[in-house]
Design a protein around this motif. Structure first.
Motif, PDB file in Angstrom:
ATOM      1  N   ARG A 106       0.899  -1.260  -0.023  1.00 59.31           N
ATOM      2  CA  ARG A 106      -0.103   0.182   0.070  1.00 59.31           C
ATOM      3  C   ARG A 106       0.939   1.141   0.057  1.00 59.31           C
ATOM      4  NH1 ARG A 106      -3.295  -2.921   3.474  1.00 59.31           N
ATOM      5  NH2 ARG A 106      -2.325  -2.219   5.193  1.00 59.31           N
ATOM      6  N   TYR A 107       1.822   1.241   0.815  1.00 58.93           N
ATOM      7  CA  TYR A 107       2.855   2.468   0.723  1.00 58.93           C
ATOM      8  C   TYR A 107       3.739   2.524  -0.546  1.00 58.93           C
ATOM      9  CZ  TYR A 107       2.705   3.683   5.882  1.00 58.93           C
ATOM     10  OH  TYR A 107       2.110   4.097   7.016  1.00 58.93           O
ATOM     11  N   VAL A 108       3.849   1.353  -1.082  1.00 56.55           N
ATOM     12  CA  VAL A 108       4.636   1.642  -2.412  1.00 56.55           C
ATOM     13  C   VAL A 108       3.780   2.287  -3.608  1.00 56.55           C
ATOM     14  CG1 VAL A 108       5.500   0.145  -4.511  1.00 56.55           C
ATOM     15  CG2 VAL A 108       6.055  -0.411  -2.056  1.00 56.55           C
ATOM     16  N   PHE A 109       2.404   1.942  -3.570  1.00 61.57           N
ATOM     17  CA  PHE A 109       1.524   2.627  -4.529  1.00 61.57           C
ATOM     18  C   PHE A 109       0.912   3.926  -4.195  1.00 61.57           C
ATOM     19  CE2 PHE A 109       1.630  -2.084  -5.788  1.00 61.57           C
ATOM     20  CZ  PHE A 109       2.103  -1.890  -7.312  1.00 61.57           C
ATOM     21  N   SER A 110       0.581   4.195  -2.998  1.00 60.56           N
ATOM     22  CA  SER A 110       0.179   5.470  -2.353  1.00 60.56           C
ATOM     23  C   SER A 110       1.001   6.336  -1.762  1.00 60.56           C
ATOM     24  CB  SER A 110      -0.953   4.913  -1.448  1.00 60.56           C
ATOM     25  OG  SER A 110      -0.330   4.500  -0.050  1.00 60.56           O
ATOM     26  N   LYS A 111       2.057   5.894  -1.340  1.00 59.84           N
ATOM     27  CA  LYS A 111       2.757   6.721  -0.688  1.00 59.84           C
ATOM     28  C   LYS A 111       4.551   6.213  -0.864  1.00 59.84           C
ATOM     29  CE  LYS A 111      -0.105   7.778   3.201  1.00 59.84           C
ATOM     30  NZ  LYS A 111      -0.089   7.687   4.629  1.00 59.84           N
ATOM     31  N   PRO A 112       4.933   6.489  -2.077  1.00 61.83           N
ATOM     32  CA  PRO A 112       6.249   5.838  -2.450  1.00 61.83           C
ATOM     33  C   PRO A 112       7.439   6.257  -1.632  1.00 61.83           C
ATOM     34  CG  PRO A 112       5.206   7.275  -4.098  1.00 61.83           C
ATOM     35  CD  PRO A 112       4.260   7.050  -3.330  1.00 61.83           C
ATOM     36  N   ILE A 113       7.267   7.736  -1.368  1.00 59.38           N
ATOM     37  CA  ILE A 113       8.384   8.298  -0.563  1.00 59.38           C
ATOM     38  C   ILE A 113       8.402   7.813   0.824  1.00 59.38           C
ATOM     39  CG2 ILE A 113       9.095  10.464   0.383  1.00 59.38           C
ATOM     40  CD1 ILE A 113       8.181  12.027  -1.948  1.00 59.38           C
ATOM     41  N   ALA A 114       7.261   7.651   1.504  1.00 61.17           N
ATOM     42  CA  ALA A 114       6.944   6.765   2.701  1.00 61.17           C
ATOM     43  C   ALA A 114       7.433   5.606   2.724  1.00 61.17           C
ATOM     44  CB  ALA A 114       5.751   6.917   2.990  1.00 61.17           C
ATOM     45  N   ALA A 115       7.109   4.892   1.742  1.00 59.98           N
ATOM     46  CA  ALA A 115       7.697   3.421   1.480  1.00 59.98           C
ATOM     47  C   ALA A 115       9.145   3.468   1.475  1.00 59.98           C
ATOM     48  CB  ALA A 115       6.917   2.976   0.135  1.00 59.98           C
ATOM     49  N   PHE A 116       9.729   4.218   0.782  1.00 62.06           N
ATOM     50  CA  PHE A 116      11.617   4.289   0.625  1.00 62.06           C
ATOM     51  C   PHE A 116      11.855   4.676   2.165  1.00 62.06           C
ATOM     52  CE2 PHE A 116      15.084   6.903   0.434  1.00 62.06           C
ATOM     53  CZ  PHE A 116      15.958   6.305  -0.066  1.00 62.06           C
ATOM     54  N   LYS A 117      11.090   5.469   2.848  1.00 65.65           N
ATOM     55  CA  LYS A 117      11.654   5.875   4.193  1.00 65.65           C
ATOM     56  C   LYS A 117      11.668   4.727   5.244  1.00 65.65           C
ATOM     57  CE  LYS A 117      11.205  10.916   4.200  1.00 65.65           C
ATOM     58  NZ  LYS A 117      10.318  11.994   4.827  1.00 65.65           N
ATOM     59  N   VAL A 118      10.632   4.090   5.112  1.00 63.74           N
ATOM     60  CA  VAL A 118      10.207   2.718   6.094  1.00 63.74           C
ATOM     61  C   VAL A 118      10.994   1.801   5.846  1.00 63.74           C
ATOM     62  CG1 VAL A 118       8.592   1.129   6.569  1.00 63.74           C
ATOM     63  CG2 VAL A 118       7.771   3.470   6.510  1.00 63.74           C
ATOM     64  N   THR A 119      11.498   1.484   4.537  1.00 60.12           N
ATOM     65  CA  THR A 119      12.330   0.509   3.927  1.00 60.12           C
ATOM     66  C   THR A 119      13.455   0.941   4.617  1.00 60.12           C
ATOM     67  OG1 THR A 119      11.045  -0.197   2.132  1.00 60.12           O
ATOM     68  CG2 THR A 119      13.370  -0.974   2.080  1.00 60.12           C
ATOM     69  N   ARG A 120      14.070   2.046   4.387  1.00 64.07           N
ATOM     70  CA  ARG A 120      15.331   2.615   4.834  1.00 64.07           C
ATOM     71  C   ARG A 120      15.547   2.425   6.070  1.00 64.07           C
ATOM     72  NH1 ARG A 120      17.485   7.869   5.447  1.00 64.07           N
ATOM     73  NH2 ARG A 120      19.591   7.906   5.137  1.00 64.07           N
ATOM     74  N   SER A 121      14.466   2.983   6.896  1.00 65.44           N
ATOM     75  CA  SER A 121      14.698   2.934   8.436  1.00 65.44           C
ATOM     76  C   SER A 121      14.683   1.757   8.963  1.00 65.44           C
ATOM     77  CB  SER A 121      13.507   3.861   8.765  1.00 65.44           C
ATOM     78  OG  SER A 121      13.377   3.957  10.127  1.00 65.44           O
ATOM     79  N   LEU A 122      13.739   0.533   8.586  1.00 61.46           N
ATOM     80  CA  LEU A 122      13.578  -0.648   9.400  1.00 61.46           C
ATOM     81  C   LEU A 122      14.595  -1.569   8.817  1.00 61.46           C
ATOM     82  CD1 LEU A 122       9.931  -0.309  10.051  1.00 61.46           C
ATOM     83  CD2 LEU A 122      11.846   0.258  11.614  1.00 61.46           C
ATOM     84  N   ALA A 123      14.395  -1.863   7.541  1.00 60.94           N
ATOM     85  CA  ALA A 123      15.190  -3.009   6.775  1.00 60.94           C
ATOM     86  C   ALA A 123      16.517  -2.709   6.672  1.00 60.94           C
ATOM     87  CB  ALA A 123      14.767  -3.203   5.385  1.00 60.94           C
ATOM     88  N   ALA A 124      16.832  -1.496   6.526  1.00 62.82           N
ATOM     89  CA  ALA A 124      18.437  -1.018   6.470  1.00 62.82           C
ATOM     90  C   ALA A 124      18.999  -0.200   8.026  1.00 62.82           C
ATOM     91  CB  ALA A 124      18.534   0.133   5.061  1.00 62.82           C
ATOM     92  N   LYS A 125      18.117  -0.448   8.723  1.00 63.28           N
ATOM     93  CA  LYS A 125      18.341   0.141  10.034  1.00 63.28           C
ATOM     94  C   LYS A 125      18.800   1.567  10.192  1.00 63.28           C
ATOM     95  CE  LYS A 125      19.554  -4.793  11.592  1.00 63.28           C
ATOM     96  NZ  LYS A 125      20.292  -5.602  12.578  1.00 63.28           N
TER      97      LYS A 125
END
Length: 346
Positions: free
Chosen positions: A208-227
């Protein structure tokens, strides 16, 4: 000649024997030191102990027993005496995240409070071979703790991925005394899912983030997955806390979160294979689904999905972020849970 030959055996061996012995002792002491390099200092009325699991590994628990502060909570109805609450954290957190605000609050309202650190997190032991846990292993550890440490059916509270562990626990409540003790899940008085990952997991949230909030999706992935939250103060604040949270508090919690997880909470492949969690009959257990309007991780649809799954209307707390129990408005979530607990006992 004779005097010269007699000198080496007297002077050389002694230093070689003495120094290694002195070097070994400090290492033995250090091996018993706290696992978190930034230890969490307990508050007044709190104690820490280690619960030994059937595997022999030790799980950290922070306990604060019921004590009523009438000056601070004089308006609270006293019909919830000595109910036990057991708190389960999510990724990058440990028992300390509940000890900061919610354990003092709920113990002051008459509850016996237990916050545990799952294996590999906080001060708990790391599983043999450093193998990340699964829904089954984590829920089993929670069950063993309740079975041996809590005298009456408690209310189980879980945050984020800790909420998903509780959902798995609820799905296995039908496994009763007829089964092996290692798989026996003790009864609960209720369960509160706080900013919880929904029963289908976090994949729906991500897409849902990827399609509706791509910037937020990038931030969440960077924040949590990449720590990246561990080194970026702005990203840590945006991920877990309200924008009004003071920087010195964010820095303190950022440091504790960085030290809390010595290994991932889950093996993601095994986690995805176990999802969605099995359904349970509607009304079979009292469940509170609690979310936050400013949650950067679990969106409104994720909150509604969890509510539909348990046949309850979710409650969304205004002006609070994902780390509801640590946020600057932490009392809002605590009071919402207290209201539900009070109604639960009527």
């Amino acid at each position: 000649m004779a005097t010269v030959l007699s000198l080496p055996p007297v002077s050389l061996p002694q230093p070689r024997l003495r120094f290694p012995k002195m070097a070994i002792k400090p290492r033995a002491v250090l091996s018993r030191a706290q696992k978190m390099r930034v230890p969490y200092e307990l508050k007044q009325g709190q104690t820490r102990f280690f619960h030994q699991l059937p595997s022999g590994l030790n799980m950290e628990a922070i306990v604060q027993k019921a004590v009523v502060d009438k000056n601070q909570y004089e308006k609270i109805e006293r019909n919830i005496e000595n109910q036990s609450l057991v708190f389960v954290h999510g990724s990058y957190h440990a028992a300390w995240c509940w000890a900061e605000h919610w354990l003092p609050f709920f113990s002051g309202c008459g509850f016996d409070c237990y916050a545990i650190s799952l294996l590999g997190q906080g001060e708990s032991d790391v599983p043999v071979g450093s193998v990340a846990g699964t829904l089954q292993t984590h829920a089993g550890d929670v069950a063993d703790f309740i079975r041996t440490r809590v005298s009456s059916p408690p209310v189980l509270l879980g945050h984020s991925f800790g909420g998903l562990i509780i959902q798995y626990y609820i799905a296995n409540l039908k496994k009763n005394q007829a089964l092996e003790m290692e798989t026996f899940y003790p009864k609960l008085a209720g369960a509160a899912l706080v900013c919880s990952v929904p029963p289908s997991g976090n994949s729906g949230l991500v897409w849902r983030y990827v399609f509706s909030k791509p910037i937020a999706a990038f931030k969440v992935t960077r924040s949590l997955a990449a720590k990246a939250f561990q080194t970026s103060l702005p990203l840590c604040k945006e991920t877990f806390f309200s924008s009004t949270m003071e920087d010195h508090l964010v820095l303190r919690y950022q440091e504790l979160m960085r030290e809390s997880s010595r290994m991932p909470l889950f093996d993601l492949r095994k986690l995805n294979a176990a999802l969605p969690v099995p359904s349970v009959p509607k009304g079979s257990i009292d469940v509170l689904v609690l979310g936050a309007t400013d949650d950067f991780i679990v969106d409104a649809e994720g909150l509604r999905e969890t509510g539909r799954f348990y046949g309850v209307s979710p409650v969304s707390v205004e002006g609070v972020a994902h780390d509801m129990m640590l946020d600057c408005s932490w009392e809002k979530g605590a009071k919402a849970i207290l209201s539900w607990l009070t109604a639960l006992r009527k």
